[in-house]
Scaffold this active site. Sequence first.
Site, PDB file in Angstrom:
ATOM      1  N   CYS A   1     -90.962 -98.986  14.418  1.00  0.00           N
ATOM      2  CA  CYS A   1     -92.096 -99.669  14.138  1.00  0.00           C
ATOM      3  C   CYS A   1     -92.683 -98.493  13.358  1.00  0.00           C
ATOM      4  CB  CYS A   1     -93.024 -99.817  15.198  1.00  0.00           C
ATOM      5  SG  CYS A   1     -93.836 -98.583  15.837  1.00  0.00           S
TER       6      CYS A   1
ATOM      7  N   VAL B   1     -96.679 -86.719  19.827  1.00  0.00           N
ATOM      8  CA  VAL B   1     -96.279 -88.158  20.520  1.00  0.00           C
ATOM      9  C   VAL B   1     -95.258 -88.975  19.613  1.00  0.00           C
ATOM     10  CG1 VAL B   1     -96.903 -90.159  21.785  1.00  0.00           C
ATOM     11  CG2 VAL B   1     -98.286 -87.976  21.978  1.00  0.00           C
TER      12      VAL B   1
ATOM     13  N   ARG C   1     -89.389 -95.350  18.565  1.00  0.00           N
ATOM     14  CA  ARG C   1     -90.154 -95.853  19.730  1.00  0.00           C
ATOM     15  C   ARG C   1     -88.996 -96.883  20.625  1.00  0.00           C
ATOM     16  NH1 ARG C   1     -95.985 -98.342  18.797  1.00  0.00           N
ATOM     17  NH2 ARG C   1     -96.098 -98.058  20.971  1.00  0.00           N
TER      18      ARG C   1
ATOM     19  N   ASP D   1    -103.801 -91.855  19.763  1.00  0.00           N
ATOM     20  CA  ASP D   1    -104.412 -93.314  19.214  1.00  0.00           C
ATOM     21  C   ASP D   1    -105.744 -92.884  18.578  1.00  0.00           C
ATOM     22  OD1 ASP D   1    -102.320 -94.675  19.939  1.00  0.00           O
ATOM     23  OD2 ASP D   1    -103.302 -95.628  21.515  1.00  0.00           O
TER      24      ASP D   1
ATOM     25  N   LYS E   1    -107.749-102.782  25.597  1.00  0.00           N
ATOM     26  CA  LYS E   1    -106.486-103.736  24.814  1.00  0.00           C
ATOM     27  C   LYS E   1    -105.220-103.017  25.855  1.00  0.00           C
ATOM     28  CE  LYS E   1    -103.979-102.521  21.080  1.00  0.00           C
ATOM     29  NZ  LYS E   1    -102.488-102.092  21.646  1.00  0.00           N
ATOM     30  N   ASN E   2    -105.155-102.025  25.902  1.00  0.00           N
ATOM     31  CA  ASN E   2    -103.849-101.221  26.624  1.00  0.00           C
ATOM     32  C   ASN E   2    -103.802-101.387  28.073  1.00  0.00           C
ATOM     33  OD1 ASN E   2    -102.788-100.832  24.199  1.00  0.00           O
ATOM     34  ND2 ASN E   2    -103.015 -98.508  24.123  1.00  0.00           N
TER      35      ASN E   2
ATOM     36  N   ARG F   1     -94.949-105.141  20.429  1.00  0.00           N
ATOM     37  CA  ARG F   1     -93.710-104.286  21.312  1.00  0.00           C
ATOM     38  C   ARG F   1     -94.405-104.411  23.032  1.00  0.00           C
ATOM     39  NH1 ARG F   1     -90.915-100.839  18.887  1.00  0.00           N
ATOM     40  NH2 ARG F   1     -90.737 -99.599  21.043  1.00  0.00           N
TER      41      ARG F   1
ATOM     42  N   ARG G   1    -105.622-106.581  15.794  1.00  0.00           N
ATOM     43  CA  ARG G   1    -104.599-106.419  17.103  1.00  0.00           C
ATOM     44  C   ARG G   1    -105.378-105.706  17.919  1.00  0.00           C
ATOM     45  NH1 ARG G   1     -99.791-103.059  16.052  1.00  0.00           N
ATOM     46  NH2 ARG G   1    -100.194-103.267  18.130  1.00  0.00           N
TER      47      ARG G   1
HETATM   48  C1  UD1 Z   1     -98.706 -96.706  24.494  1.00  0.00           C
HETATM   49  C2  UD1 Z   1     -99.919 -97.225  24.098  1.00  0.00           C
HETATM   50  C3  UD1 Z   1    -100.092 -96.850  22.462  1.00  0.00           C
HETATM   51  C4  UD1 Z   1    -100.151 -95.273  22.705  1.00  0.00           C
HETATM   52  C5  UD1 Z   1     -98.873 -94.751  23.442  1.00  0.00           C
HETATM   53  C6  UD1 Z   1     -99.059 -93.180  23.506  1.00  0.00           C
HETATM   54  C7  UD1 Z   1     -99.916 -99.483  25.102  1.00  0.00           C
HETATM   55  C8  UD1 Z   1     -99.677-101.163  24.784  1.00  0.00           C
HETATM   56  N1  UD1 Z   1     -99.517 -98.705  23.960  1.00  0.00           N
HETATM   57  O1  UD1 Z   1     -97.315 -96.916  23.869  1.00  0.00           O
HETATM   58  O2  UD1 Z   1    -101.156 -97.451  22.144  1.00  0.00           O
HETATM   59  O3  UD1 Z   1    -100.144 -94.795  21.325  1.00  0.00           O
HETATM   60  O4  UD1 Z   1     -98.751 -95.392  24.602  1.00  0.00           O
HETATM   61  O5  UD1 Z   1    -100.152 -92.944  24.173  1.00  0.00           O
HETATM   62  O6  UD1 Z   1    -100.304 -99.142  25.943  1.00  0.00           O
HETATM   63  N2  UD1 Z   1     -90.337 -92.928  24.553  1.00  0.00           N
HETATM   64  C9  UD1 Z   1     -88.678 -92.984  24.423  1.00  0.00           C
HETATM   65  N3  UD1 Z   1     -87.997 -93.713  25.350  1.00  0.00           N
HETATM   66  C10 UD1 Z   1     -88.797 -94.778  25.939  1.00  0.00           C
HETATM   67  C11 UD1 Z   1     -90.184 -94.824  25.841  1.00  0.00           C
HETATM   68  C12 UD1 Z   1     -90.771 -93.988  25.154  1.00  0.00           C
HETATM   69  O7  UD1 Z   1     -88.256 -91.884  23.776  1.00  0.00           O
HETATM   70  O8  UD1 Z   1     -88.196 -95.463  26.968  1.00  0.00           O
HETATM   71  C13 UD1 Z   1     -90.875 -91.905  23.598  1.00  0.00           C
HETATM   72  C14 UD1 Z   1     -91.683 -92.728  22.407  1.00  0.00           C
HETATM   73  O9  UD1 Z   1     -90.761 -92.921  21.369  1.00  0.00           O
HETATM   74  C15 UD1 Z   1     -92.541 -91.853  22.064  1.00  0.00           C
HETATM   75  C16 UD1 Z   1     -93.296 -91.245  23.392  1.00  0.00           C
HETATM   76  O10 UD1 Z   1     -91.910 -91.614  24.075  1.00  0.00           O
HETATM   77  O11 UD1 Z   1     -92.470 -90.785  21.426  1.00  0.00           O
HETATM   78  C17 UD1 Z   1     -94.362 -92.058  24.071  1.00  0.00           C
HETATM   79  O12 UD1 Z   1     -94.217 -93.259  23.923  1.00  0.00           O
HETATM   80  P1  UD1 Z   1     -95.014 -94.354  24.917  1.00  0.00           P
HETATM   81  O13 UD1 Z   1     -95.764 -93.609  26.008  1.00  0.00           O
HETATM   82  O14 UD1 Z   1     -93.927 -95.036  25.663  1.00  0.00           O
HETATM   83  O15 UD1 Z   1     -95.855 -95.514  24.147  1.00  0.00           O
HETATM   84  P2  UD1 Z   1     -95.915 -96.879  24.604  1.00  0.00           P
HETATM   85  O16 UD1 Z   1     -95.821 -97.152  25.873  1.00  0.00           O
HETATM   86  O17 UD1 Z   1     -95.028 -97.501  23.805  1.00  0.00           O
END
Ligand code: UD1
Length: 418
Positions: free
Chosen positions: A117, A328, A122, A306, A22-23, A93, A398
């Site tokens: 969420c 995380v 996030r 995850d 999915k990701n 998201r 999902r």
């Molecule tokens: C992706 C995955 C999700 C997984 C996560 C961490 C997808 C669609 N989803 O989510 O399944 O759990 O990676 O492996 O691929 N953060 C910030 N600012 C930003 C971006 C992120 O502070 O601009 C923080 C987030 O709040 C979180 C951390 O960084 O605490 C990691 O998040 P991130 O790797 O961005 O997660 P996603 O990409 O949303």
Amino acid sequence: MDKLLIVGGHPLHGEIRISGSKNAALPILASTLLTETPMLIKNVPHLRDITTMVGLLGRMGVEVTVDDKLNVLVDTRTINSYSAPYDLVKTMRASVLVLGPLLTRFGQAEVSLPGGCAIGSRPVNLHIQGLRQMGADISVENGYIRARAERLQGTTLYLDLVTVTGTENLLMAAVLAEGATIIENAAKEPEVTDLAKCLSSMGAKIQGAGTDTIEIQGVERLLGAEYEVLPDRIEAGTYLVAAAMTGGYIKLKSADPHSLDAVLAKLREAGAHINTGDNWIELDMRGRSLRAVDIHTSPYPAFPTDMQAQFCALNAVAEGISTVTETVFENRFMHVQELHRLGANIRLEGNTAICTGVKQLYGAPVMATDLRASASLVLAALVAKGETLVDRIYHLDRGYECMEEKLTQLGGEVRRIP
Ligand code: UD1
């Protein structure tokens, strides 16, 4: 709203095929916006999040055709809108992944700001900051990210923390930017590497994907290609835990063992016997006892967040006391309260769950709160005595393709109740 009725106590036994990731499929679908020639994407899983992304592309006027083998053909020549509206972004998201591609190819994008969420706040500040550094003019108003740019300019981007979709958005923006972009402290997740491979097959010039420095030399245009999405490592990991917890045997076909190194190491530590080949994984837990394992989540290649909830379920019925530390996301323990309802002994201290294994869980009605939390409830239900009714399983839909069919095929007693 559909529910799952699970009668626990059956060791899982058999062979299943792991679906496409999915990701990885989500950013790859978004990457089709980077080219005007049609793209064929294979091994796309049939999941609610994928339907949402396909719906989002459709709303922009993009033509998307899905055949019965789940190959997705995308043709962006008919695009007439550059917007991801709130009603879609709020359900997923990852819709924010269209921001980079739209901006770099069409010079404009309007994407609803994702809210908080169930697992944390996030933010997407690093996506926005990176695009601004590449020359985009971005405002955040009325709940929307509004971005404009002539042609994005390559530059060096240092990400303050490792973000998966942030890295993907910036990577997709950089492939059509002018000059070279370097992304430092990039995410190394296999899904990022898969996206980079797909982009390369479209003609992008990318080096270092899978390491923490990705170098991209921008090109004028990309061409459509045919690409097959990699297998879903989190789906694979979830079924391995299910077999381990139920004392069963499982063989996963179309699974990538290398992407699961940290998870397989923990399953071995928990007492499982594991064999792997190029694209299969076999786990045998028959006649072996399950030991609790300490978990500490971190970006890839460390243990994935995850898979954290699933290992809480495993530890709940394993021998011994263990700690599960989540680094995380700030609020990713919603499953713990629900596992309590099944009789688990888990105490939360800040970002650590302290699990004391119990001999037996007991079926009860429980409620799914997010995707992986729901998976942990299904796992616990598979070993609980009696019936467990898992509510709000739209979260499971999902991210897990045909979960009840796959579990039934393995000998689990699982029924969807409309
Ligand atoms: C992706 C995955 C999700 C997984 C996560 C961490 C997808 C669609 N989803 O989510 O399944 O759990 O990676 O492996 O691929 N953060 C910030 N600012 C930003 C971006 C992120 O502070 O601009 C923080 C987030 O709040 C979180 C951390 O960084 O605490 C990691 O998040 P991130 O790797 O961005 O997660 P996603 O990409 O949303």
